[in-house]
Design a protein around this motif. Structure first.
Motif, PDB file in Angstrom:
ATOM      1  N   LYS A  55      38.530  29.959 -23.991  1.00 43.65           N
ATOM      2  CA  LYS A  55      38.898  31.365 -23.956  1.00 43.65           C
ATOM      3  C   LYS A  55      38.070  32.151 -22.946  1.00 43.65           C
ATOM      4  CE  LYS A  55      40.396  31.371 -28.705  1.00 43.65           C
ATOM      5  NZ  LYS A  55      40.172  31.836 -30.049  1.00 43.65           N
ATOM      6  N   TYR A  56      36.993  31.543 -22.433  1.00 40.57           N
ATOM      7  CA  TYR A  56      36.098  32.245 -21.528  1.00 40.57           C
ATOM      8  C   TYR A  56      35.681  31.337 -20.377  1.00 40.57           C
ATOM      9  CZ  TYR A  56      35.590  35.338 -25.513  1.00 40.57           C
ATOM     10  OH  TYR A  56      35.849  36.189 -26.539  1.00 40.57           O
ATOM     11  N   PHE A  57      35.286  31.963 -19.265  1.00 39.65           N
ATOM     12  CA  PHE A  57      34.569  31.240 -18.223  1.00 39.65           C
ATOM     13  C   PHE A  57      33.332  32.068 -17.899  1.00 39.65           C
ATOM     14  CE2 PHE A  57      37.417  33.979 -15.811  1.00 39.65           C
ATOM     15  CZ  PHE A  57      36.646  34.419 -14.758  1.00 39.65           C
ATOM     16  N   ASN A  58      32.319  31.417 -17.369  1.00 42.50           N
ATOM     17  CA  ASN A  58      31.031  32.063 -17.171  1.00 42.50           C
ATOM     18  C   ASN A  58      30.675  32.224 -15.702  1.00 42.50           C
ATOM     19  OD1 ASN A  58      30.480  32.101 -19.973  1.00 42.50           O
ATOM     20  ND2 ASN A  58      29.864  29.975 -19.869  1.00 42.50           N
ATOM     21  N   VAL A  59      29.950  33.311 -15.431  1.00 44.61           N
ATOM     22  CA  VAL A  59      29.354  33.534 -14.122  1.00 44.61           C
ATOM     23  C   VAL A  59      27.857  33.661 -14.346  1.00 44.61           C
ATOM     24  CG1 VAL A  59      29.173  35.092 -12.151  1.00 44.61           C
ATOM     25  CG2 VAL A  59      31.396  34.674 -13.206  1.00 44.61           C
TER      26      VAL A  59
ATOM     27  N   ILE B 111      22.906  41.990  -9.842  1.00 43.52           N
ATOM     28  CA  ILE B 111      24.147  42.089  -9.069  1.00 43.52           C
ATOM     29  C   ILE B 111      25.200  42.817  -9.905  1.00 43.52           C
ATOM     30  CG2 ILE B 111      23.778  40.074  -7.597  1.00 43.52           C
ATOM     31  CD1 ILE B 111      25.548  38.459  -9.551  1.00 43.52           C
ATOM     32  N   TYR B 112      26.184  43.344  -9.225  1.00 43.83           N
ATOM     33  CA  TYR B 112      27.341  43.955  -9.861  1.00 43.83           C
ATOM     34  C   TYR B 112      28.558  43.091  -9.537  1.00 43.83           C
ATOM     35  CZ  TYR B 112      25.016  48.392 -10.922  1.00 43.83           C
ATOM     36  OH  TYR B 112      24.195  49.369 -11.428  1.00 43.83           O
ATOM     37  N   TRP B 113      29.581  43.174 -10.384  1.00 48.62           N
ATOM     38  CA  TRP B 113      30.808  42.420 -10.138  1.00 48.62           C
ATOM     39  C   TRP B 113      32.022  43.339 -10.261  1.00 48.62           C
ATOM     40  CZ3 TRP B 113      34.292  42.500 -14.095  1.00 48.62           C
ATOM     41  CH2 TRP B 113      33.796  42.760 -15.382  1.00 48.62           C
ATOM     42  N   GLY B 114      33.098  42.908  -9.602  1.00 49.67           N
ATOM     43  CA  GLY B 114      34.395  43.562  -9.716  1.00 49.67           C
ATOM     44  C   GLY B 114      35.467  42.490  -9.666  1.00 49.67           C
ATOM     45  N   VAL B 115      36.578  42.731 -10.348  1.00 50.52           N
ATOM     46  CA  VAL B 115      37.655  41.746 -10.427  1.00 50.52           C
ATOM     47  C   VAL B 115      38.953  42.345  -9.905  1.00 50.52           C
ATOM     48  CG1 VAL B 115      39.106  40.454 -12.048  1.00 50.52           C
ATOM     49  CG2 VAL B 115      36.648  40.481 -12.355  1.00 50.52           C
TER      50      VAL B 115
ATOM     51  N   TYR C  49      22.209  40.495 -14.743  1.00 54.11           N
ATOM     52  CA  TYR C  49      20.788  40.463 -14.413  1.00 54.11           C
ATOM     53  C   TYR C  49      20.378  39.071 -13.935  1.00 54.11           C
ATOM     54  CZ  TYR C  49      20.402  45.068 -16.461  1.00 54.11           C
ATOM     55  OH  TYR C  49      20.561  46.413 -16.705  1.00 54.11           O
ATOM     56  N   PRO C  50      19.282  38.966 -13.183  1.00 58.14           N
ATOM     57  CA  PRO C  50      18.815  37.655 -12.703  1.00 58.14           C
ATOM     58  C   PRO C  50      18.644  36.667 -13.854  1.00 58.14           C
ATOM     59  CG  PRO C  50      17.525  39.409 -11.692  1.00 58.14           C
ATOM     60  CD  PRO C  50      18.390  40.050 -12.750  1.00 58.14           C
ATOM     61  N   GLY C  51      19.225  35.493 -13.687  1.00 60.11           N
ATOM     62  CA  GLY C  51      19.135  34.445 -14.696  1.00 60.11           C
ATOM     63  C   GLY C  51      20.119  34.568 -15.842  1.00 60.11           C
ATOM     64  N   ASP C  52      20.834  35.687 -15.928  1.00 58.44           N
ATOM     65  CA  ASP C  52      21.787  35.891 -17.018  1.00 58.44           C
ATOM     66  C   ASP C  52      23.147  35.278 -16.708  1.00 58.44           C
ATOM     67  OD1 ASP C  52      20.011  37.191 -18.636  1.00 58.44           O
ATOM     68  OD2 ASP C  52      20.926  39.168 -18.426  1.00 58.44           O
ATOM     69  N   ILE C  53      23.919  35.118 -17.768  1.00 56.37           N
ATOM     70  CA  ILE C  53      25.283  34.602 -17.684  1.00 56.37           C
ATOM     71  C   ILE C  53      26.216  35.656 -18.262  1.00 56.37           C
ATOM     72  CG2 ILE C  53      26.883  32.846 -18.535  1.00 56.37           C
ATOM     73  CD1 ILE C  53      24.489  30.925 -18.632  1.00 56.37           C
ATOM     74  N   TYR C  54      27.322  35.900 -17.580  1.00 54.72           N
ATOM     75  CA  TYR C  54      28.325  36.848 -18.059  1.00 54.72           C
ATOM     76  C   TYR C  54      29.596  36.055 -18.355  1.00 54.72           C
ATOM     77  CZ  TYR C  54      31.024  41.112 -18.497  1.00 54.72           C
ATOM     78  OH  TYR C  54      31.801  42.125 -18.986  1.00 54.72           O
ATOM     79  N   ALA C  55      30.172  36.272 -19.524  1.00 54.18           N
ATOM     80  CA  ALA C  55      31.394  35.564 -19.920  1.00 54.18           C
ATOM     81  C   ALA C  55      32.617  36.428 -19.653  1.00 54.18           C
ATOM     82  CB  ALA C  55      31.324  35.196 -21.396  1.00 54.18           C
TER      83      ALA C  55
ATOM     84  N   SER D 232      34.234  22.365 -13.700  1.00 53.27           N
ATOM     85  CA  SER D 232      33.643  22.359 -15.035  1.00 53.27           C
ATOM     86  C   SER D 232      33.297  23.772 -15.496  1.00 53.27           C
ATOM     87  CB  SER D 232      32.408  21.459 -15.089  1.00 53.27           C
ATOM     88  OG  SER D 232      32.741  20.144 -14.765  1.00 53.27           O
ATOM     89  N   TRP D 233      34.000  24.739 -14.983  1.00 48.60           N
ATOM     90  CA  TRP D 233      34.029  26.120 -15.432  1.00 48.60           C
ATOM     91  C   TRP D 233      32.942  27.070 -14.973  1.00 48.60           C
ATOM     92  CZ3 TRP D 233      38.407  27.938 -17.493  1.00 48.60           C
ATOM     93  CH2 TRP D 233      39.335  26.987 -17.914  1.00 48.60           C
ATOM     94  N   PRO D 234      31.719  26.711 -14.749  1.00 50.68           N
ATOM     95  CA  PRO D 234      30.769  27.778 -14.393  1.00 50.68           C
ATOM     96  C   PRO D 234      30.932  28.209 -12.939  1.00 50.68           C
ATOM     97  CG  PRO D 234      29.660  25.682 -14.310  1.00 50.68           C
ATOM     98  CD  PRO D 234      31.064  25.422 -14.807  1.00 50.68           C
ATOM     99  N   ILE D 235      30.705  29.465 -12.690  1.00 52.80           N
ATOM    100  CA  ILE D 235      30.613  29.993 -11.334  1.00 52.80           C
ATOM    101  C   ILE D 235      29.171  30.473 -11.213  1.00 52.80           C
ATOM    102  CG2 ILE D 235      31.344  31.805  -9.756  1.00 52.80           C
ATOM    103  CD1 ILE D 235      34.020  31.802 -11.268  1.00 52.80           C
ATOM    104  N   THR D 236      28.484  29.993 -10.177  1.00 53.28           N
ATOM    105  CA  THR D 236      27.079  30.331 -10.019  1.00 53.28           C
ATOM    106  C   THR D 236      26.875  31.098  -8.724  1.00 53.28           C
ATOM    107  OG1 THR D 236      26.446  28.333 -11.209  1.00 53.28           O
ATOM    108  CG2 THR D 236      24.744  29.393  -9.907  1.00 53.28           C
ATOM    109  N   TYR D 237      26.309  32.305  -8.852  1.00 53.30           N
ATOM    110  CA  TYR D 237      25.953  33.083  -7.670  1.00 53.30           C
ATOM    111  C   TYR D 237      24.466  32.834  -7.399  1.00 53.30           C
ATOM    112  CZ  TYR D 237      24.602  36.707  -4.502  1.00 53.30           C
ATOM    113  OH  TYR D 237      24.085  37.354  -3.413  1.00 53.30           O
TER     114      TYR D 237
END
Length: 134
Positions: free
Chosen positions: A28-32, A40-44, A69-75, A126-131
């Motif tokens: 149901k989710y993917f992670n960044v 950082i900020y994000w927009g979709v 935030y640095p080191g954090d994951i957003y779903a 495998s789903w994660p997106i890493t910046y």
């Protein structure tokens, strides 16, 4: 008593079937993940093939929920793919978002990174997106 036994059996059977489902098949989710050393900020955008910043759904801004935030994951919810099979994710520098008018950001395409992907491409990754600033 018979109805209680039937109901209990039905609930147990349903639970066993639910618990045996392949987790990735019903994701149901993917992670960044923010692997950079800065906020950082994000927009979709759901407007692919339009890759302009004009099509961002909710404009990121100061004091919004669009921060990682640095080191954090957003779903992010997979429902994003219901509007368009290709989702675009834009990553912005904190200082740019907090100190630059949005129309200037759009005009000069002031992004750190632009990702575009389909659900099947995420599965292959495998789903994660890493910046990571690269």
């Amino acid at each position: 008593m018979k109805n209680i036994l039937k109901t209990t059996s039905l609930l147990i059977t349903g639970f066993i079937l639910f618990a045996s489902c392949d987790e990735n098949r019903y994701r149901k989710y993917f992670n960044v993940k923010n692997n950079s050393g800065k906020l950082i900020y994000w927009g979709v955008s759901h407007s692919y093939p339009d890759t302009s910043l004009k099509s961002i759904v909710n404009i990121p801004g100061k004091n919004t929920a669009y921060k990682i935030y640095p080191g954090d994951i957003y779903a992010f919810t997979m429902s994003m793919f219901s509007r368009n099979p290709t989702v675009q994710l834009f990553i912005f520098d904190k200082d740019v978002i907090e100190n630059t008018p949005w129309d200037t950001i759009v005009k000069y395409n002031m992004i750190l990174k632009h990702y575009q992907f389909t659900e099947s491409e995420l599965e292959k990754m495998s789903w994660p997106i890493t910046y990571d600033e690269n």
